[in-house]
Design a protein around this motif. Structure first.
Motif, PDB file in Angstrom:
ATOM      1  N   THR A  41      34.128  30.821  39.171  1.00 24.95           N
ATOM      2  CA  THR A  41      33.052  31.749  39.440  1.00 24.95           C
ATOM      3  C   THR A  41      31.935  31.560  38.430  1.00 24.95           C
ATOM      4  OG1 THR A  41      34.651  33.415  40.583  1.00 24.95           O
ATOM      5  CG2 THR A  41      32.250  34.181  39.761  1.00 24.95           C
ATOM      6  N   GLU A  83      31.933  35.846  45.236  1.00 23.02           N
ATOM      7  CA  GLU A  83      33.251  36.567  45.059  1.00 23.02           C
ATOM      8  C   GLU A  83      32.944  38.189  45.311  1.00 23.02           C
ATOM      9  OE1 GLU A  83      36.411  35.181  41.883  1.00 23.02           O
ATOM     10  OE2 GLU A  83      35.451  37.166  41.122  1.00 23.02           O
ATOM     11  N   ASP A 161      32.867  31.511  47.252  1.00 27.24           N
ATOM     12  CA  ASP A 161      33.724  31.963  46.077  1.00 27.24           C
ATOM     13  C   ASP A 161      34.982  32.841  46.322  1.00 27.24           C
ATOM     14  OD1 ASP A 161      34.772  32.459  43.458  1.00 27.24           O
ATOM     15  OD2 ASP A 161      32.861  32.989  42.779  1.00 27.24           O
ATOM     16  N   GLU A 162      36.025  32.151  46.671  1.00 24.64           N
ATOM     17  CA  GLU A 162      37.232  32.954  47.123  1.00 24.64           C
ATOM     18  C   GLU A 162      36.999  33.684  48.392  1.00 24.64           C
ATOM     19  OE1 GLU A 162      40.096  33.755  44.587  1.00 24.64           O
ATOM     20  OE2 GLU A 162      39.313  32.798  42.617  1.00 24.64           O
TER      21      GLU A 162
HETATM   22 MG   LIG Z   1      36.515  34.008  40.349  1.00 30.05          MG
END
Ligand SMILES: [Mg+2]
Ligand SMILES: Nc1ncnc2c1ncn2[C@@H]1O[C@H](COP(=O)(O)OP(=O)(O)O)[C@@H](O)[C@H]1O
Lengths: 237, 289
Positions: A41, A83, A161-162
């Motif tokens: 991240t 994220e 992000d994820e």
């Molecule tokens: Mg992360």
């Protein structure tokens, strides 16, 4: 398309990213995998300049974007789906999507309408809920909204992000299907995931990150088949 | 009869408080933080306008316009000095910088414009509207209409324009605003200065209502705006309006029942009561997640 050289990120005394270099080529899906706290991240946030870099260089389409303001980086066509989704909770779904078009280089109404229809086609549930506040959506719907909002920019490069974080398995499946569809639309993707197996399945190449460093990189296929890596990152004995 | 007149005074004053409160609420939403320099910025802006009008002899509209331009600039300076460098620092720092700037600005106002109270020019002071047996000062109706105009105008700006939507988005999630390409720093300055300008409109109307302005009325204005905003639920614009009206009406009824000396204590009582009983205010929104 995107070259990152010797990127470093520090939080005070903590070195979260310790000089990493990688590359994303046009129309590729590249995945950055690694366990929680590896610095994935931080890498994305520093490329977008949401946090400062302690060193390194970022080049996008031949242009040095290391020190551009976040808003200017977005205007170059780089979209960052963060994220935790970060949708606007008290804006309606449609207003969220409108905000996604904020930095679009073609601001004409017809173009906006066309993009909106495309997002609604990809995620019909968003159309159903277009007058609802973003904060009232379920987790999966919010993730779709975050992705849809990103597409309103008409980006050439997208960071995810994820996107699967905190979603039920069936939704994870759906989200990954959508990511593949977005690749088929001709976008270039940098996909950050802890869910390495899923990410490698759709990626062309992968970088494995561990405590702020890239420890391994290869084609997605080779990473999946490497027994040592498979054991360490994919949970396959 | 007397009470109805006081009620109408309360509504007039309440609508001015409402106007100041929406300015305050806008600033709170934009910065995510209370400010202690709001009242002083308002007073400074009002005095600039007053000076241009009463001393330099400009016409009222031009003086007001220039006063607002100066206020806009002061708003930007306040953001630069008090907030810009500290956006990611502990929030306490920004509270302290605004307190410091408030002291500076209050003193500057007194140095530049003198320490004495000034009489506002009496506009339409003797025009009344007669409805049956009621005599309503025409200026009060104008004040209320002006407040409604600005409140509606702000709503339209926030809900119908691009920058307004960006302001609302920013107040909810700054990171996300960055990520969709909002020039966050610019939009913060816009929201902050707009809030200051709304406050100055309120300050001018308050001066017209009382026929007087005072260089040290900043903290009082700040308190009233803050109280009305907290009562309404701090980020809610309609809430701030209702909070302002309640505060204005309660003040004037208290004055009618007891004495004028009690006027300013009402704000404190409301503020403390709200903070103890219902900190989210009447219309505060809570986010479940
Ligand atoms: Mg992360
Ligand atoms: N705001 C922050 N302040 C201090 N340390 C942080 C902050 N954000 C992340 N870190 C630390 O940096 C390291 C990398 O975090 P992160 O980039 O979030 O990793 P990942 O996304 O791979 O899980 C972790 O050790 C984390 O604790």
């Amino acid at each position: 398309m995107l070259q990152v050289e010797d990127l470093r990120v520090n939080y005070g005394q903590i070195n979260a990213v310790k000089g990493i270099s990688f590359e994303v080529k046009e129309k590729e899906i590249v995945t950055l995998i690694g366990s929680n706290g590896a610095g994935k991240t931080s890498t994305l946030r520093s490329i977008s300049n949401l946090i400062g870099k302690s060193g390194g260089k970022v080049v996008f389409k031949g242009e040095d974007i290391t020190r551009l303001k976040p808003s200017e980086i977005v205007k170059k066509g780089i979209c960052h789906v963060p994220e935790g989704r970060h949708i606007f909770p008290f804006l309606t779904v449609e207003e969220n999507l409108f905000m996604g078009s904020y930095a679009n280089k073609n601001p004409e109404k017809s173009n906006y309408k066309k993009n909106l229809e495309e997002v609604y086609f990809l995620f019909p549930v968003l159309k159903e809920r277009r007058k609802q506040m973003g904060g009232t959506l379920s987790g999966g719907e919010q993730q779709m909204l975050a992705i849809g909002r990103g597409l309103m920019l008409e980006p050439t490069l997208i960071f995810f992000d994820e996107p699967s974080l905190g979603l039920a398995p069936i939704l994870v499946e759906q989200i990954f299907k959508h990511i593949e569809k977005i690749r088929d639309m001709g976008k270039t993707l940098l996909l950050v995931e802890q869910n390495a197996r899923k990410a490698l399945k759709i990626a062309d190449r992968g970088y494995v990150m561990e405590t702020g460093k890239i420890v391994f990189s290869d084609t997605a296929e080779n990473i999946t088949q490497d027994p040592k890596l498979a054991k360490a990152y994919l949970g396959i004995a | 009869m007397f009470y109805i007149e006081q009620l109408f005074n309360g509504i007039t004053q309440g609508s001015i408080y409402a106007l100041m409160a929406i300015g305050y609420s806008l600033i709170f939403g934009t910065l995510g933080l209370v400010t202690f320099v709001y009242g002083e910025v308002v007073v400074f802006g009002v005095f600039v306008g007053y000076y241009l009008y009463a001393v330099m002899g400009l016409n009222f509209g031009l003086a007001l316009a220039l006063g607002l331009v100066v206020t806009w600039g002061v708003g930007i300076i306040v953001d630069k000095v008090c907030y810009e460098k500290f956006r990611n620092a502990p929030r306490l720092i920004m509270l302290i910088t605004t307190i410091g700037f408030a002291i500076f600005l209050k003193s500057s106002t007194q140095i530049v414009f003198g320490t004495q109270q000034r009489n506002m020019p009496d506009i339409l002071g003797h025009v009344f509207l007669n409805i049956g047996t009621f005599r309503i000062p025409f200026i009060q109706i104008l004040i209320i209409l002006a407040c409604i105009f600005f409140i509606v105008g702000l709503q339209l700006l926030l809900y119908r324009t691009r920058i307004g939507t960006a302001l609302r988005a920013l107040s909810m999630d700054k990171d996300a605003a960055f990520l969709v390409g909002v020039d966050v720093d610019k939009v913060i300055k816009f929201g902050h200065s707009l809030g200051c300008v709304l406050g100055v409109f309120g300050g001018v109307l308050l001066g017209v209502f009382y026929n007087a302005i005072n260089p040290i009325m900043g903290p009082n204005i700040g308190l009233k705006a803050f109280t009305a905003t907290v009562l309404g639920g701090i980020t809610s614009i309609p809430g701030a309006v209702i909070g302002g009206l309640i505060l204005g009406v309660m003040e004037n009824l208290t004055v009618a029942v007891y004495s004028a000396g009690y006027r300013d204590i009402i704000a404190f009582i409301i503020l403390i009561t709200v903070l103890v009983i219902r900190p989210s205010g009447l219309f505060g929104r809570k986010l479940e997640s």
